[in-house]
Design a protein around this motif. Structure first.
Motif, PDB file in Angstrom:
ATOM      1  N   GLY E  40       0.890  -1.121   0.065  1.00 12.83           N
ATOM      2  CA  GLY E  40      -0.118  -0.057   0.016  1.00 12.83           C
ATOM      3  C   GLY E  40       0.863   1.224   0.112  1.00 12.83           C
ATOM      4  O   GLY E  40       2.045   1.325  -0.074  1.00 12.83           O
ATOM      5  N   PRO E  41       0.231   2.502   0.296  1.00 11.04           N
ATOM      6  CA  PRO E  41       0.975   3.693   0.080  1.00 11.04           C
ATOM      7  C   PRO E  41       1.864   4.059   1.259  1.00 11.04           C
ATOM      8  O   PRO E  41       1.536   3.689   2.328  1.00 11.04           O
ATOM      9  CB  PRO E  41      -0.181   4.800   0.055  1.00 11.04           C
ATOM     10  N   PHE E  48      -6.741   9.184  -3.348  1.00 12.71           N
ATOM     11  CA  PHE E  48      -6.063   7.901  -4.132  1.00 12.71           C
ATOM     12  C   PHE E  48      -5.441   7.191  -3.197  1.00 12.71           C
ATOM     13  O   PHE E  48      -5.743   5.814  -3.151  1.00 12.71           O
ATOM     14  CB  PHE E  48      -5.329   8.518  -5.288  1.00 12.71           C
ATOM     15  N   ASP E  49      -4.688   7.833  -2.559  1.00 13.19           N
ATOM     16  CA  ASP E  49      -3.837   6.821  -1.225  1.00 13.19           C
ATOM     17  C   ASP E  49      -4.963   6.337  -0.458  1.00 13.19           C
ATOM     18  O   ASP E  49      -4.618   5.033  -0.082  1.00 13.19           O
ATOM     19  CB  ASP E  49      -3.018   7.850  -0.732  1.00 13.19           C
ATOM     20  N   ALA E  51      -7.790   4.858  -1.164  1.00 15.20           N
ATOM     21  CA  ALA E  51      -8.372   3.701  -1.534  1.00 15.20           C
ATOM     22  C   ALA E  51      -7.477   2.701  -1.663  1.00 15.20           C
ATOM     23  O   ALA E  51      -7.962   1.359  -1.337  1.00 15.20           O
ATOM     24  CB  ALA E  51      -8.729   4.227  -3.134  1.00 15.20           C
ATOM     25  N   PHE E  52      -6.222   2.773  -1.792  1.00 13.92           N
ATOM     26  CA  PHE E  52      -5.340   1.835  -1.965  1.00 13.92           C
ATOM     27  C   PHE E  52      -4.469   1.190  -0.571  1.00 13.92           C
ATOM     28  O   PHE E  52      -3.989   0.226  -0.423  1.00 13.92           O
ATOM     29  CB  PHE E  52      -4.071   2.063  -2.776  1.00 13.92           C
ATOM     30  N   VAL E  54      -6.769   0.795   1.907  1.00 14.25           N
ATOM     31  CA  VAL E  54      -7.780  -0.207   2.835  1.00 14.25           C
ATOM     32  C   VAL E  54      -7.857  -1.554   2.642  1.00 14.25           C
ATOM     33  O   VAL E  54      -7.737  -2.147   3.753  1.00 14.25           O
ATOM     34  CB  VAL E  54      -9.327   0.195   2.189  1.00 14.25           C
TER      35      VAL E  54
END
Lengths: 242, 242, 242, 242, 242, 242
Positions: E40-41, E48-49, E51-52, E54
């Motif tokens: 993930g981020p 955007f970050d 969403a990735f 979760v």
């Protein structure tokens, strides 16, 4: 017609000023009873003072059982809902009176009050009445209520400057004076500002007269139903609700 | 004091009824001028009729240059903002008058109007005035405006039934009658309902009187500034704004 | 497909500019009919002008009974609800078209309009459409509508400066130009601003095309039901609704 | 023009249905690319499924770098803001597309969706878009998404009954179908209901076309700025944002 | 009692800082499990970050099946609703924890976060939680999240200056620090500011403890019902919801 | 840690019940001081009783100068703002405590209170706290407060039935019990309802503990600044603020 106007603080000079303003605003034949409690806060600046002013306010209302309408002469509309539950005759606060009137002559108005601690109570009242959407901003001039009672104070000048800022920065189309103690300044300030400047005391007198003529009385269904208890234990300056 | 009350539709029987209600509500010494345009819609039911009623409304206002205040006697407050831009004297609509008064005597009120198509305009007005939060519900009784003018119609009964539903289902503490044509029904309906039932015509007369006594005039800063054009091309029943 | 675009004021040079912008935005095969009434206000600046523009607007719509959709080319969306009640084909205003489109490409947009008196009508429209929450601020550049028609005026420069303030102070992520007369400025202003700058005329043409392709028509249930009266007494420039 | 439409769940039969609806709604010359991720939830019913659908959605968008616009074909508008941050071309969700279109043809619309767990996400979206004020009610028909894919299911009948309740109880003037899987039912349901029934897929295609023709692109100022990180640690089905 | 606190980004130094703050805030006997996903981020700055982050967040939660409560240690409350659907134990985000606590000690608070792109997500969360009315303003200090991890950065000074502007311009009575990476700065900033400065990590630990002691668990009726699908196709870093 | 919990009415049996509930909710080592004034209303049902309860409430708070936090054990959060102005230690009302906690475990909660006259005060509080958006409905079970003190009353049954209606009609996902006198019913009602049922007394104790552990104190900037007057004229049961 008999209007009972209560200044809910204990400062008699302010009551006198309010009474004069009320008489100036009243139609001929309207009798004004202006009074204040002899217990409670000397001025109402924020929530704490408000809370301690209500028993005295109700006590004063209880002394005028034949009033056709009641006016609460504090801009925070101290104890308004309690007063509506207590009386059968209509009750109006000077804050709400000014807000309603301002919204009939201007799209947006700003309020100029005394101290920053009064901003939140006024904003909450505007929200309760539903009129917050019509208020551009509530501003404090940083003038204590009792400074308005001192002869020669610079309070008027400070308030006038705050009004100009309201016109400039808020897009206000009218100004509401946010303290009963400013009642004597409205006319001069309006001349300077070039837009309507509303004083709640005068607005409340005229609205109360209108309500009495219309035969309007507070609805006793649900919210403002009379209290269930007939008397309370203890002592609030010698008063028991009845 | 001279109040100019305009029924913005062309139905003279309704104007007569409105004029009577206005006179009954006015203080002694107040002169009532009630009129209607001779062009425009016969009743105002929804947005389309509203739009075509405004030129005639302004024309009637133009015939009373000495009025101390103007009242728009349609519950949709047809053309209210245009009228405020046109006149220097204060202008009040019967819808807004009733909403403000109702909010002074009840926590929540419901509106009972004629047809479903009038619900949206009334709700939008409540939102504009800021008072939507105090309105429990806007209800249509499914009675056409002109049915209220027919002797022996069942309109009163239908409205009374809708009021009972408002009390039962909405928690309403007061009722606002949502049509100028219902002005003669208020007293009887209040007796049946057991809560305040407000008629906009009477409320507007009393509020207009109050505004005149207070010396309030519409602010000409920004929103209600006088129109830039001195005359418009063409013909709106022989009227040019001036 | 045939789109009927009405400029509700009587200034033909503005209609020509609007027509050009509409044609530039239209898909191939779409026919544009751009017209203006020959009676009513020369520009629409505030509520009064709006009211007198609606009969002429409806008259122009009545001349295009075969239109697949109607566009009201005044940023105030003058007479939008009346027009929806009048027509069966869909109707869109250039203000609402721009607001909807802006909300699809930016979290917050600011509107730059002409005079301060137009701020309140635009804000009320945003509230009606539900999009006020997406609008950072409605700003007036203090340019009269007709100044936009004068060759060599400094209007474009003044508007560009207001846009920069909107970016700086409001956190706006896109700009909506708040007057049909600015339609020819959008492309240049966007290049300067570095964020999307939306012109309502183009937005409305594209949205109207979309609605026609989708077969959408105004719901005639309740709010936009056809008027009850078949004709109105009197004269609105020779037009009777039908 | 090339539109990339992503069904963010992994159910290919639903993607096929969506693709067909999109092609039926598209103008001639518009190319439709309809796809779904090969990882993630089989249907999106509530917040949990939404969260796991976004990486796959973005991955599918990444496969269409030449798309002129993107459509997210889940009524919850799953991942809309992330998608707007990812792409330069405009992005529209089928939920928001339907809400905007409905608000142009009706004063109030109701939404009929699948399960109760989807009501809150839809209401929150309406609030985000600002359109909650135009929505009479979000209703669940108690039909699971995948039941819409079963031949011979009673889903259509159940939805039709819920639509009738919306008309009856909510005062809805139009209906929005609250699931991409209902796209094939819109025409029949509209015929039964007698008011406009909107399908988000078709609305989104038409709106996306409109945005492309207008040259609108997502503002990259603030909210939808491109992500700072060029790649993320780990594995989301083989995808790294770029 | 065992609290599982997940930093949803992959930056271990931030997780360590969060873990320390959590332990400092926890009552004796409370066990803290602080972790971050390994995919993930690296920081969460905007939608955007979020969403990735979760899937990784849920994966970490899945590793602590015996936790009595979960804390999401990103100020955006990344994935809060998904997490509530996933777990039976209560879940709280550090953003919402700080907002609730701030509203108990101040009428109005301002939020000071990192970058402008985070303002919209935070404002939307405040709206979702209902607390937007208590927030004077969300401000960005223009400090990237990872700058907070660099020794000797000027971040603290920049944030302190933004706090002073919040007091001066917003009328804020308390400050909420809008990033998990600021957790170690709260005490010093409060001393400088002279009003309460709240750190979400500490607030969330105390609130989570309170919820566990009260036996509160997320309602599984409607919105947060467990997902219907038992496993998802594909790969989110080796995790399948269960 | 020492928590001072004041029942602002004068009914000792209710104070005893509240004290027990508080002790059951408190962590080990937390000292509970539960008391009630000896003057004021026997129960608080609506605005009038509220007003007369505040002086006694403040008097009781004044007797516990060493309290680490104060709890107001009336669901109307009687005198909350006055109490926050009076004390330096944090103050929490049982109504607000329950609302905040409910919003952390459910998307929507309903409140079940005693009489219809309490609906408006509770709704206004929800609006003040900002949490009205999370409340599906405030319902009255039509049970007087003191009926809850009568052994063998049918109050519990009536409340249970109202809870079922809330689940059925409001879409509530959790229930908040709207009276301090219902504190002993929460556990049983939760078992029947199958969703979380929250009691404000327990919630307030846990939240107060959390605030004390976090070192949070009411901000004295603006709204809750200490009163200007050091003593008030007259007598409120022998109490002068200090």
């Amino acid at each position: 017609m008999k209007l009972c106007i209560v200044n809910p603080n204990t400062t008699a000079s302010m009551t006198a000023k309010i009474g004069e303003a009320a008489m100036a605003a009243a139609s001929s034949g309207v009798e004004i009873r202006a009074s204040n409690p002899d217990f409670g806060p000397p001025s109402i600046e924020g929530y704490f003072d408000e809370a301690f002013a209500v028993p005295g306010l109700i006590a004063e209302m209880g002394k005028a059982p034949d009033a056709d309408a009641f006016i609460i002469a504090c801009f925070d509309d101290t104890g308004l809902e309690a007063a509506r539950s207590f009386a059968r005759a209509p009750v109006i606060g000077i804050g709400e009176a000014a807000f309603h009137m301002a919204s009939l002559i201007a799209e947006k108005f700003s309020v100029v009050t005394t101290l920053a601690r009064s901003i939140a109570p006024i904003e909450k009242n505007l929200t309760k009445y539903g009129l917050i959407a019509r208020c551009a901003r509530v501003r404090a001039a940083n003038v204590a209520v009792l400074a308005l009672e001192e002869p020669g104070s610079s309070a008027r000048k400070t308030i006038a400057a705050e009004i100009l800022r309201a016109l400039d920065e808020d897009g206000a189309e009218a100004i509401v004076l946010g303290c009963a103690g400013m009642t004597d300044l409205a006319r001069d300030l309006e001349a300077e500002a070039g837009v309507p400047v509303l004083d709640g005391v005068a607005c409340a007198v005229s609205l109360a007269e209108a309500m009495v003529r219309l035969g309007l009385r507070t609805s006793k269904r649900n919210t403002y139903a009379a209290p269930l208890a007939k008397a309370y234990a203890g002592d609030f300056g010698g008063f028991s609700p009845s």
